[in-house]
Design a protein around this motif. Structure first.
Motif, PDB file in Angstrom:
ATOM      1  N   PRO A 162     -10.038  70.157  76.755  1.00  0.00           N
ATOM      2  CA  PRO A 162      -9.584  69.365  77.894  1.00  0.00           C
ATOM      3  C   PRO A 162     -10.753  68.954  78.795  1.00  0.00           C
ATOM      4  CG  PRO A 162      -9.215  71.685  78.331  1.00  0.00           C
ATOM      5  CD  PRO A 162      -9.740  71.608  76.922  1.00  0.00           C
ATOM      6  N   HIS A 163     -10.608  67.808  79.469  1.00  0.00           N
ATOM      7  CA  HIS A 163     -11.592  67.342  80.440  1.00  0.00           C
ATOM      8  C   HIS A 163     -11.090  67.737  81.828  1.00  0.00           C
ATOM      9  CE1 HIS A 163     -13.902  65.047  77.491  1.00  0.00           C
ATOM     10  NE2 HIS A 163     -12.738  64.721  76.956  1.00  0.00           N
ATOM     11  N   VAL A 164     -11.803  68.635  82.459  1.00  0.00           N
ATOM     12  CA  VAL A 164     -11.349  69.251  83.707  1.00  0.00           C
ATOM     13  C   VAL A 164     -11.712  68.371  84.902  1.00  0.00           C
ATOM     14  CG1 VAL A 164     -11.491  71.301  85.170  1.00  0.00           C
ATOM     15  CG2 VAL A 164     -11.619  71.528  82.661  1.00  0.00           C
ATOM     16  N   TYR A 165     -10.703  68.059  85.726  1.00  0.00           N
ATOM     17  CA  TYR A 165     -10.947  67.251  86.931  1.00  0.00           C
ATOM     18  C   TYR A 165     -11.611  68.054  88.042  1.00  0.00           C
ATOM     19  CZ  TYR A 165      -7.689  63.915  84.809  1.00  0.00           C
ATOM     20  OH  TYR A 165      -7.063  63.027  83.961  1.00  0.00           O
ATOM     21  N   GLY A 166     -11.296  69.318  88.130  1.00  0.00           N
ATOM     22  CA  GLY A 166     -11.867  70.150  89.176  1.00  0.00           C
ATOM     23  C   GLY A 166     -11.056  70.106  90.460  1.00  0.00           C
ATOM     24  N   GLY A 167     -11.587  70.780  91.476  1.00  0.00           N
ATOM     25  CA  GLY A 167     -10.900  70.868  92.761  1.00  0.00           C
ATOM     26  C   GLY A 167     -11.564  70.016  93.823  1.00  0.00           C
ATOM     27  N   LYS A 168     -11.212  70.271  95.069  1.00  0.00           N
ATOM     28  CA  LYS A 168     -11.747  69.481  96.182  1.00  0.00           C
ATOM     29  C   LYS A 168     -13.250  69.657  96.364  1.00  0.00           C
ATOM     30  CE  LYS A 168      -7.563  69.034  98.974  1.00  0.00           C
ATOM     31  NZ  LYS A 168      -6.930  69.240 100.298  1.00  0.00           N
ATOM     32  N   ASP A 169     -13.789  70.727  95.815  1.00  0.00           N
ATOM     33  CA  ASP A 169     -15.226  70.956  95.928  1.00  0.00           C
ATOM     34  C   ASP A 169     -16.030  70.155  94.909  1.00  0.00           C
ATOM     35  OD1 ASP A 169     -14.153  72.396  93.820  1.00  0.00           O
ATOM     36  OD2 ASP A 169     -15.601  74.044  93.996  1.00  0.00           O
ATOM     37  N   ASN A 170     -15.339  69.472  93.990  1.00  0.00           N
ATOM     38  CA  ASN A 170     -16.025  68.657  92.985  1.00  0.00           C
ATOM     39  C   ASN A 170     -16.262  67.266  93.560  1.00  0.00           C
ATOM     40  OD1 ASN A 170     -17.007  67.357  90.724  1.00  0.00           O
ATOM     41  ND2 ASN A 170     -15.007  67.225  89.718  1.00  0.00           N
ATOM     42  N   LYS A 171     -17.499  66.931  93.853  1.00  0.00           N
ATOM     43  CA  LYS A 171     -17.809  65.638  94.468  1.00  0.00           C
ATOM     44  C   LYS A 171     -17.523  64.464  93.539  1.00  0.00           C
ATOM     45  CE  LYS A 171     -22.764  65.504  93.314  1.00  0.00           C
ATOM     46  NZ  LYS A 171     -24.134  65.346  93.885  1.00  0.00           N
ATOM     47  N   TYR A 172     -17.353  64.753  92.244  1.00  0.00           N
ATOM     48  CA  TYR A 172     -17.056  63.692  91.281  1.00  0.00           C
ATOM     49  C   TYR A 172     -15.563  63.620  90.941  1.00  0.00           C
ATOM     50  CZ  TYR A 172     -22.097  63.490  90.532  1.00  0.00           C
ATOM     51  OH  TYR A 172     -23.447  63.354  90.710  1.00  0.00           O
ATOM     52  N   PHE A 173     -14.746  64.329  91.680  1.00  0.00           N
ATOM     53  CA  PHE A 173     -13.326  64.414  91.344  1.00  0.00           C
ATOM     54  C   PHE A 173     -12.690  63.033  91.183  1.00  0.00           C
ATOM     55  CE2 PHE A 173      -8.894  64.387  92.915  1.00  0.00           C
ATOM     56  CZ  PHE A 173      -8.303  65.160  91.931  1.00  0.00           C
ATOM     57  N   ASN A 174     -12.861  62.155  92.158  1.00  0.00           N
ATOM     58  CA  ASN A 174     -12.244  60.825  92.083  1.00  0.00           C
ATOM     59  C   ASN A 174     -12.872  59.977  90.977  1.00  0.00           C
ATOM     60  OD1 ASN A 174     -10.332  61.156  94.189  1.00  0.00           O
ATOM     61  ND2 ASN A 174     -11.949  60.875  95.702  1.00  0.00           N
ATOM     62  N   ASN A 175     -14.158  60.180  90.722  1.00  0.00           N
ATOM     63  CA  ASN A 175     -14.781  59.507  89.584  1.00  0.00           C
ATOM     64  C   ASN A 175     -14.126  59.936  88.278  1.00  0.00           C
ATOM     65  OD1 ASN A 175     -16.985  59.733  91.771  1.00  0.00           O
ATOM     66  ND2 ASN A 175     -17.828  58.211  90.401  1.00  0.00           N
ATOM     67  N   PHE A 176     -13.915  61.243  88.133  1.00  0.00           N
ATOM     68  CA  PHE A 176     -13.325  61.773  86.912  1.00  0.00           C
ATOM     69  C   PHE A 176     -11.934  61.178  86.673  1.00  0.00           C
ATOM     70  CE2 PHE A 176     -15.815  66.057  86.687  1.00  0.00           C
ATOM     71  CZ  PHE A 176     -16.985  65.339  86.473  1.00  0.00           C
ATOM     72  N   LEU A 177     -11.191  60.907  87.742  1.00  0.00           N
ATOM     73  CA  LEU A 177      -9.874  60.293  87.574  1.00  0.00           C
ATOM     74  C   LEU A 177     -10.002  58.932  86.909  1.00  0.00           C
ATOM     75  CD1 LEU A 177      -8.117  61.136  90.976  1.00  0.00           C
ATOM     76  CD2 LEU A 177      -8.062  62.411  88.817  1.00  0.00           C
ATOM     77  N   THR A 178     -11.023  58.169  87.293  1.00  0.00           N
ATOM     78  CA  THR A 178     -11.191  56.833  86.711  1.00  0.00           C
ATOM     79  C   THR A 178     -11.740  56.904  85.293  1.00  0.00           C
ATOM     80  OG1 THR A 178     -13.463  56.485  87.543  1.00  0.00           O
ATOM     81  CG2 THR A 178     -11.650  55.921  89.012  1.00  0.00           C
ATOM     82  N   PHE A 179     -12.360  58.021  84.927  1.00  0.00           N
ATOM     83  CA  PHE A 179     -12.887  58.185  83.572  1.00  0.00           C
ATOM     84  C   PHE A 179     -11.783  58.580  82.598  1.00  0.00           C
ATOM     85  CE2 PHE A 179     -17.144  59.875  85.445  1.00  0.00           C
ATOM     86  CZ  PHE A 179     -17.369  58.653  86.039  1.00  0.00           C
ATOM     87  N   SER A 180     -10.546  58.599  83.055  1.00  0.00           N
ATOM     88  CA  SER A 180      -9.427  59.106  82.266  1.00  0.00           C
ATOM     89  C   SER A 180      -8.196  58.239  82.510  1.00  0.00           C
ATOM     90  CB  SER A 180      -9.133  60.550  82.681  1.00  0.00           C
ATOM     91  OG  SER A 180      -8.444  60.574  83.931  1.00  0.00           O
TER      92      SER A 180
END
Length: 556
Positions: free
Chosen positions: A252-270
């Motif tokens: 799985p590709h993990v989105y992470g939590g609020k501490d992940n500065k790339y969280f919103n980027n990861f949403l667009t990568f999926s």
């Protein structure tokens, strides 16, 4: 009298009313064969419904040389080529401002946000950060769009909206008189520019207050089906795939939590990026009562996840396959919603893509097909260019900028040295032509004077040439050869932008509106869409349109 009555009755029975809603869907980086490639595991309401009920043009190709996002979206919107609509590249060099310009930036406006939000956090698409805090608008589009012509035809009564994860995916199709919203990778909200609003409508605030992006917190992108059902079930960890910001190369590709500065980027990568876009599109339909007026309304939705996934993993990957299946589910949900709110027979749907997709060089090599990356940032260090710098006495400042597909020379320096610009262009083009991986170099002087042979590549170059924005030298890479280090960033699995068929090939599908399903194999162009839409509503075509009207759509 009886004859007149029967004539009127006949006219009433045979007259087809104009659509209440035109829904234009653009799938970023959807190569024309991809829906069929992955259709085996798709459901009934998305691509399968389009194939059985829609008019599917199976041989649609862009005809110009630079197949990039803003170029394709603007072509779909205007019905013309970049030489005319002016959006020749995602980025071009403005000689008056002496800087690179992001295509839809507009310094007269600002990003509209309660928190002074700046949508510049994306790393995969760093060109977007060039605009900084600037607003976004369609001001750089030199001609009218279909949505503009619809607005003119109805005296601004039509509701016109564009939405996408990408700002340029929304702004271009919304046109000069519509409203555009896009996803902020800073805040995880859908935002807009002061070009469109002085303040957010209450329904947008209400939507953003739901913080729908947060439903993915501490979750992962997982496979929709058992892995054994997938075509690429045995290739989930390919060395050519990019592990961007530790999003991973395997499920799985993990989105992470609020501490992940790339969280919103990861949403667009999926697929999550498309799901959020659908959520906002539904909110537009509901709150703006799209398709509920006495004139035709227009909604443009650009789904971007296919592009991000394609860049990072390649179009032939387990990730791309699962993304396509989830996109199909997203489309089915959209069509069901449209049917409930407006009625599919009252809605004309047109689906296409802004460009196609190349296979990852690593994947091609595995199949025995020659493919490679090139490094343009190292060109200045080539002995041949060093010789040119010495010949012209200009040191290392001869090349002012390079952003695909154009190289820009230092005109000020050339003028100070008393050099002939055309001769310098010609010599530089000749030297670059000798670099491995280059198929063709063409100078702006040659294109301006139209002294080129009548061949496919030269014609494609001319269709991309705009004297005010194109660079001194157009550089076309060989097939299956790609630039990878334009801004010092990470190597992508694959990168589009050329004139070859894998980049130019897209689907064009019309559905709904009482259309009957058929497949059409004659060659057409995506810039045929806007004139066809204009013909359907009896409006004039966009001001620069040079596409043809697709007769199959009108004969229903």
């Amino acid at each position: 009298m009886l004859l007149l009555a029967s004539t009127l009755l006949y006219a009433t029975e045979t007259t087809v009313l104009k659509p209440k809603l035109i829904l234009q869907i653009t799938i970023d980086q959807l190569r024309g064969d991809l829906p069929d490639k992955y259709m085996k595991n798709m459901g009934e309401g998305g691509f399968r419904w389009l194939k059985s009920s829609g008019i599917w043009y199976k041989n649609a190709h862009y005809t110009y040389s630079n197949t990039e996002t803003v170029v394709g979206h603007t072509t779909l919107a205007t019905g013309t080529i970049p030489a005319i609509h002016g959006m020749v590249s995602n980025v071009w060099y403005d000689r008056k401002k002496k800087r690179l310009v992001y295509n839809i930036e507009d310094k007269h406006y600002h990003i509209l946000s309660k928190n002074a939000d700046i949508d510049d956090s994306t790393e995969v698409d760093s060109s977007q950060a060039l605009a900084g805090t600037d607003g976004r608008s369609p001001a750089n589009i030199m001609v009218s769009t279909f949505s503009d012509e619809l607005s003119l035809f109805t005296n601004e009564k039509s509701k016109i909206f564009g939405v996408s994860v990408k700002d340029r995916g929304a702004v271009t199709l919304a046109g000069h008189n519509g409203k555009a919203f896009w996803f902020s990778k800073t805040s995880g909200e859908f935002i807009t520019s002061s070009y469109y609003y002085d303040k957010y409508p209450s329904w947008v605030k209400k939507f953003n207050d739901q913080h729908l992006a947060e439903r993915y917190l501490n979750k992962s992108w997982t496979l929709m089906y058992d892995k054994t059902k997938y075509m690429f079930c045995n290739s989930d960890d390919n060395p050519w795939e990019e592990d961007y910001a530790h999003f991973g190369r395997v499920f799985p590709h993990v989105y992470g939590g609020k501490d992940n500065k790339y969280f919103n980027n990861f949403l667009t990568f999926s697929p999550a990026g498309d799901e959020l876009t659908l959520d906002f599109a539904k909110a537009i339909i509901d709150n703006e009562k799209m398709g509920q007026h006495d004139v035709t309304d227009y909604l443009a939705i650009s789904f971007s996840s296919t592009d991000y996934v394609g860049h990072i993993f390649g179009p032939s990957s387990l990730e791309a396959e699962d993304n396509m299946l989830r996109l199909d589910k997203t489309l089915a949900s959209l069509f069901k919603y449209i049917d409930k709110k407006v009625g599919l027979d009252n809605t004309l749907i047109v689906l296409s893509a802004d460009h196609g997709a190349p296979e990852a060089p690593g994947y091609l090599k595995k199949l025995g097909i020659a493919a490679k990356w090139v490094a343009p940032l190292k060109w200045n260090k080539k002995p041949s260019l060093k010789r040119l710098e010495k010949k012209f006495g200009v040191g290392q400042k001869l090349i002012e900028a390079f952003f695909p597909p154009y190289l820009y020379l230092n005109h000020t320096l050339i003028k100070e040295k008393g050099l002939n610009l055309a001769e310098v262009q010609k010599d530089v083009a000749k030297e670059i032509m000798d670099i491995d991986g280059i198929a063709l170099t063409i100078t702006s002087t040659e294109m301006r004077n139209n002294t080129l042979p009548n061949t496919y590549l030269y014609n494609a170059a001319l269709k991309n040439f705009n004297a005010k924005r194109s660079g001194d030298i157009l550089i076309l890479f060989e097939p299956h050869c790609f630039a990878n280090d334009m801004d010092g960033g990470a190597i992508m699995a694959s990168n589009h932008g050329g004139p070859w068929s894998y980049d130019t090939f897209v689907p064009v599908i019309f559905a709904g509106y009482h259309l009957e399903g058929k497949q059409v194999f004659r060659a057409i162009k995506p810039n045929d869409i806007a004139p066809t839409l204009s013909a359907i509503i009896d409006a004039k075509s966009p001001s620069g349109a040079n596409g043809d009207i697709l007769q199959e759509v009108l004969k229903h």
